[in-house]
Design an enzyme around this catalytic site. Structure first.
Site, PDB file in Angstrom:
ATOM      1  N   GLU A 143      44.983 -54.665 -11.343  1.00 42.15           N
ATOM      2  CA  GLU A 143      44.412 -55.904 -11.876  1.00 42.15           C
ATOM      3  C   GLU A 143      43.819 -55.673 -13.261  1.00 42.15           C
ATOM      4  O   GLU A 143      43.451 -54.554 -13.620  1.00 42.15           O
ATOM      5  CB  GLU A 143      43.356 -56.481 -10.915  1.00 42.15           C
ATOM      6  CG  GLU A 143      42.307 -55.476 -10.445  1.00 42.15           C
ATOM      7  CD  GLU A 143      40.925 -55.736 -11.011  1.00 42.15           C
ATOM      8  OE1 GLU A 143      40.851 -56.269 -12.127  1.00 42.15           O
ATOM      9  OE2 GLU A 143      39.947 -55.378 -10.340  1.00 42.15           O
ATOM     10  N   HIS A 194      51.620 -46.876 -21.256  1.00 40.73           N
ATOM     11  CA  HIS A 194      51.553 -46.617 -19.816  1.00 40.73           C
ATOM     12  C   HIS A 194      51.185 -45.163 -19.554  1.00 40.73           C
ATOM     13  O   HIS A 194      51.679 -44.259 -20.229  1.00 40.73           O
ATOM     14  CB  HIS A 194      52.879 -46.950 -19.134  1.00 40.73           C
ATOM     15  CG  HIS A 194      52.847 -46.780 -17.658  1.00 40.73           C
ATOM     16  ND1 HIS A 194      52.031 -47.527 -16.836  1.00 40.73           N
ATOM     17  CD2 HIS A 194      53.513 -45.913 -16.827  1.00 40.73           C
ATOM     18  CE1 HIS A 194      52.204 -47.150 -15.584  1.00 40.73           C
ATOM     19  NE2 HIS A 194      53.081 -46.170 -15.553  1.00 40.73           N
ATOM     20  N   ARG A 211      34.592 -50.991  -5.631  1.00 42.37           N
ATOM     21  CA  ARG A 211      35.719 -51.477  -4.837  1.00 42.37           C
ATOM     22  C   ARG A 211      36.544 -52.511  -5.595  1.00 42.37           C
ATOM     23  O   ARG A 211      37.019 -53.505  -5.053  1.00 42.37           O
ATOM     24  CB  ARG A 211      35.247 -52.033  -3.485  1.00 42.37           C
ATOM     25  CG  ARG A 211      34.397 -51.047  -2.696  1.00 42.37           C
ATOM     26  CD  ARG A 211      34.160 -51.474  -1.279  1.00 42.37           C
ATOM     27  NE  ARG A 211      35.332 -51.229  -0.450  1.00 42.37           N
ATOM     28  CZ  ARG A 211      35.675 -50.039   0.064  1.00 42.37           C
ATOM     29  NH1 ARG A 211      34.933 -48.965  -0.183  1.00 42.37           N
ATOM     30  NH2 ARG A 211      36.753 -49.914   0.816  1.00 42.37           N
ATOM     31  N   ASP A 245      52.591 -42.005  -9.892  1.00 45.95           N
ATOM     32  CA  ASP A 245      52.230 -43.189 -10.673  1.00 45.95           C
ATOM     33  C   ASP A 245      51.800 -44.304  -9.731  1.00 45.95           C
ATOM     34  O   ASP A 245      52.628 -44.920  -9.063  1.00 45.95           O
ATOM     35  CB  ASP A 245      53.424 -43.632 -11.524  1.00 45.95           C
ATOM     36  CG  ASP A 245      53.101 -44.817 -12.412  1.00 45.95           C
ATOM     37  OD1 ASP A 245      51.944 -45.288 -12.400  1.00 45.95           O
ATOM     38  OD2 ASP A 245      54.013 -45.279 -13.132  1.00 45.95           O
ATOM     39  N   CYS A 286      46.980 -49.280 -15.356  1.00 43.09           N
ATOM     40  CA  CYS A 286      47.518 -47.913 -15.304  1.00 43.09           C
ATOM     41  C   CYS A 286      46.549 -46.841 -15.752  1.00 43.09           C
ATOM     42  O   CYS A 286      46.418 -45.802 -15.095  1.00 43.09           O
ATOM     43  CB  CYS A 286      48.818 -47.826 -16.102  1.00 43.09           C
ATOM     44  SG  CYS A 286      48.631 -47.959 -17.896  1.00 43.09           S
TER      45      CYS A 286
END
Length: 274
Positions: free
Chosen positions: A45, A113, A70, A128, A75
């Protein structure tokens, strides 16, 4: 870049967060189970970007947000956390950086990334947990052209010219689609800072322009893009709902992704009524 940045990493709290038992010696089975557990427990997210909050990549911040708070992350956060955890357990980890395919608008040659190479008995594996609904659930061997099926999806790594490797996923049409490309060169802190800066701050970045929350595991993977909720299946996406009211969207974040925000929370992308 050492994701832990020299700070003590709370392995017990991390394993509790992902619902994983204590880990003994580093092994392929342990790597697979940790990788899958994080993918199934911590959503992908970008909601802090949509709230105007900075994305911090130091170990303490990653633990505070993704473990103690939490929350999920994208990435650089997800794989930064995984790197810190694996290194704390004793794995041999090399952080890598990749060019996303197709290239993100405005990113140019910037690698946006983060992924990891993990050595098990001298054999390299790609780990990943930060590619969202298109990503792998378990690590894949760094072997040219070897397909692996995970949650109904088929992936492979392919060697390309100029020392690059590409992670590909097989589409419903049976053609292979590039997800991203990388070289087996250790990424630096500056590499990640530059990629993170573009991804979280540049006005043309898709993560700045749009809200998203996704699950990167399971045959059916919920994906929220602004007000639209879809389910990603191995053969494509299916529409679920469009949330006209902000309260309904906040409720969906709780019910589908386990992400809680106070009533009245507004995200930047939604102010444009996307």
């Amino acid at each position: 870049m050492n994701a832990a940045n020299g700070a003590a990493f709370d392995v017990a709290a991390y394993l509790e967060r992902i619902g994983h038992a204590p880990v003994g010696e580093p092994s392929l089975s342990a790597l697979r189970s940790i990788h899958a557990a994080q993918a199934r427990s911590i959503p992908f997210e970008n909601l802090d970007i949509q709230l105007g909050r900075p994305i911090r990549l130091d170990s303490a911040s990653l633990q505070a947000k993704l473990v103690d708070g939490r929350r999920g992350g994208y990435c650089f956060e997800q794989n930064g956390l995984l790197q810190a955890a694996l290194e704390a357990v004793g794995f041999d980890v090399t952080p890598l950086a990749a060019w996303v395919s197709p290239d993100s608008e405005g990113a140019g040659d910037l690698r946006t990334h983060m992924l990891l190479e993990v050595s098990i008995g001298g054999e390299p594996w790609i780990a990943d947990v930060g590619f969202g609904a298109d990503g792998i659930v378990e690590p894949v061997p760094l072997v040219d052209g070897a397909p692996t099926e995970q949650d109904g999806r088929v992936y492979r790594l392919v060697r390309q010219p100029d020392d690059r490797w590409a992670l590909q996923r097989r589409a419903a049409t049976r053609e292979w689609l590039d997800l991203y490309a990388f070289r087996r060169q250790a990424a630096t802190r500056k590499d990640y800072e530059a990629g993170n800066r573009y991804t979280s701050e540049d006005p043309v970045s898709p993560f700045v322009r749009s809200l998203t929350a996704q699950w990167g595991a399971g045959e059916v993977r919920p994906v929220l893009r602004n007000r639209h909720l879809v389910e990603a299946w191995p053969d494509g996406e299916r529409h679920v709902a469009r949330f006209h009211e902000d309260g309904d969207l906040l409720a969906a974040l709780v019910e589908r992704f386990g992400l809680r925000f106070p009533p009245g929370t507004r995200f930047r992308a939604l102010r444009r009524d996307a």
